[in-house]
Design an enzyme around this catalytic site. Sequence first.
Site, short mmCIF file in Angstrom:
data_model
loop_
_atom_site.label_atom_id
_atom_site.label_comp_id
_atom_site.label_asym_id
_atom_site.label_seq_id
_atom_site.Cartn_x
_atom_site.Cartn_y
_atom_site.Cartn_z
N SER A 168 47.31 30.35 -93.32
CA SER A 168 48.12 30.07 -94.47
C SER A 168 49.36 30.70 -94.06
CB SER A 168 47.48 30.74 -95.69
OG SER A 168 48.07 30.84 -96.50
N LYS A 174 43.96 36.45 -93.95
CA LYS A 174 44.29 35.28 -93.04
C LYS A 174 44.69 35.81 -91.98
CE LYS A 174 42.48 31.96 -95.20
NZ LYS A 174 41.56 30.73 -94.81
N TYR A 229 44.74 38.06 -100.09
CA TYR A 229 44.39 36.68 -99.44
C TYR A 229 45.26 36.57 -98.20
CZ TYR A 229 44.55 31.84 -98.42
OH TYR A 229 44.61 30.50 -97.90
N1 UFG Z 1 53.21 26.79 -110.62
C1 UFG Z 1 53.69 26.54 -111.79
N2 UFG Z 1 52.99 26.57 -112.87
C2 UFG Z 1 51.59 26.22 -112.59
C3 UFG Z 1 51.02 26.59 -111.28
C4 UFG Z 1 51.99 26.55 -110.35
O1 UFG Z 1 54.97 26.71 -112.44
O2 UFG Z 1 50.62 26.09 -113.76
C5 UFG Z 1 54.25 26.94 -109.68
C6 UFG Z 1 54.03 28.29 -108.65
O3 UFG Z 1 54.52 29.28 -109.40
C7 UFG Z 1 54.68 27.78 -107.21
C8 UFG Z 1 54.38 26.37 -107.12
O4 UFG Z 1 54.23 25.92 -108.55
O5 UFG Z 1 56.10 28.13 -107.64
C9 UFG Z 1 53.08 26.08 -106.46
O6 UFG Z 1 52.14 26.99 -106.93
P1 UFG Z 1 50.61 26.66 -106.33
O7 UFG Z 1 49.91 27.56 -106.74
O8 UFG Z 1 50.27 25.29 -106.44
O9 UFG Z 1 50.84 27.10 -104.81
P2 UFG Z 1 51.23 28.49 -104.15
O10 UFG Z 1 52.62 28.27 -103.64
O11 UFG Z 1 51.34 29.70 -105.12
O12 UFG Z 1 50.10 28.75 -102.98
C10 UFG Z 1 49.96 28.10 -101.73
C11 UFG Z 1 48.74 27.86 -101.56
C12 UFG Z 1 48.18 29.14 -101.26
C13 UFG Z 1 48.95 29.75 -100.11
C14 UFG Z 1 50.45 30.04 -100.72
C15 UFG Z 1 51.17 30.65 -99.69
O13 UFG Z 1 47.84 27.16 -102.60
O14 UFG Z 1 46.74 28.93 -100.77
O15 UFG Z 1 50.66 28.57 -100.79
O16 UFG Z 1 52.24 31.28 -100.40
F1 UFG Z 1 48.37 31.12 -99.95
#
Ligand code: UFG
Length: 333
Positions: free
Chosen positions: A117, A145, A141
Amino acid sequence: MTVLVLGGAGYIGSHAVDQLIEQHYDVAVVDNLQTGHRDSLHKKARFYQGDIRDKTFMESVFKKESIEGVLHFAANSLVGESMQQPLQYFNNNVYGTQITLEVMQQFGIKTIVFSSSAATYGEPKEIPIKETAETNPESPYGETKLMMEKILKWCDQSYDMKFVALRYFNVAGAKLDGRIGEDHSPESHLVPIILQTALGQKEELLIFGDDYNTPDGTCVRDYVHVVDLVEAHILALNYLKTGNQSAVFNLGSSTGFSVKEMLDTARDITGKEIPAKVVSRRAGDPSTLIASSEKAKMILGWKPQYTDIKKIIASAWNWHKTSPLGYNDIKKN
Ligand code: UFG
């Protein structure tokens, strides 16, 4: 010979099983169905329900199957949950991998493609992020990894087990015919939440912060289509089968989109208003994560096909529209 897919009933694992079978591989799947869905599995895959931490169970699978290589997707994968339940993450992810490798060693299986990841990097110092960047995970998490990558490295050193660790950025989208897609419960990822809001299943999208140092103030991420991501696993398997060295690759599209850009694109594609409001930042979110995927392109010959964000969101929308309750809909049919 058979490819063993661990976690093959999950979102990414089920797409891998599907693509492997379409490309005429023989496939066996292990999944404990804790978060995976039985109905996501391709009919031609042989399914063993059980936990990768259960050594007796894993030995029984390795005894029955003639395994040529392992694709390892079986892990807990939510950053936020890992902050609350770190020991669950170390147990399932790290200990589960340890048992998998012990059984592989026992049966003389030396090829593994591992789901790593972008969370292994933490807050990046340079964008785009290269594989040589410092690893400094900011969540249990991400730490699991990185620990799993390190265990793989020592297994290579001591037992000549070869691995490819694929560091995913933000995976999204669904198989183009809409048979399989993303179905987490609860859902925390941006694309499915936007589309559930478009379907009226959620009242509004909460945008986590608009005061980041990015062009529109919302977080920027690198979205990669699940079908392209899975293709890289098949290329990695062949890379190892042809005698190459263990390696780590980033998988992303090398382009960043903000939360607001994702929302606007989804509004265009769905034709729905998709109500949204800005709330405070979510703990642990880096402002910008963009991959350099040059290494995967150069060495694996990876050629992502669905780099247009509209295609990624459209394929996810096709899945959500036709299966608004995810696999619960399919069970009813
Ligand atoms: N976001 C929102 N509202 C929501 C959900 C997400 O604004 O309801 C934003 C988050 O703050 C982030 C972006 O959308 O800025 C993407 O969020 P996700 O939760 O979809 O994904 P992440 O970037 O947090 O997570 C991803 C992978 C993880 C990995 C991570 C690495 O899904 O498995 O990147 O940082 F670990």
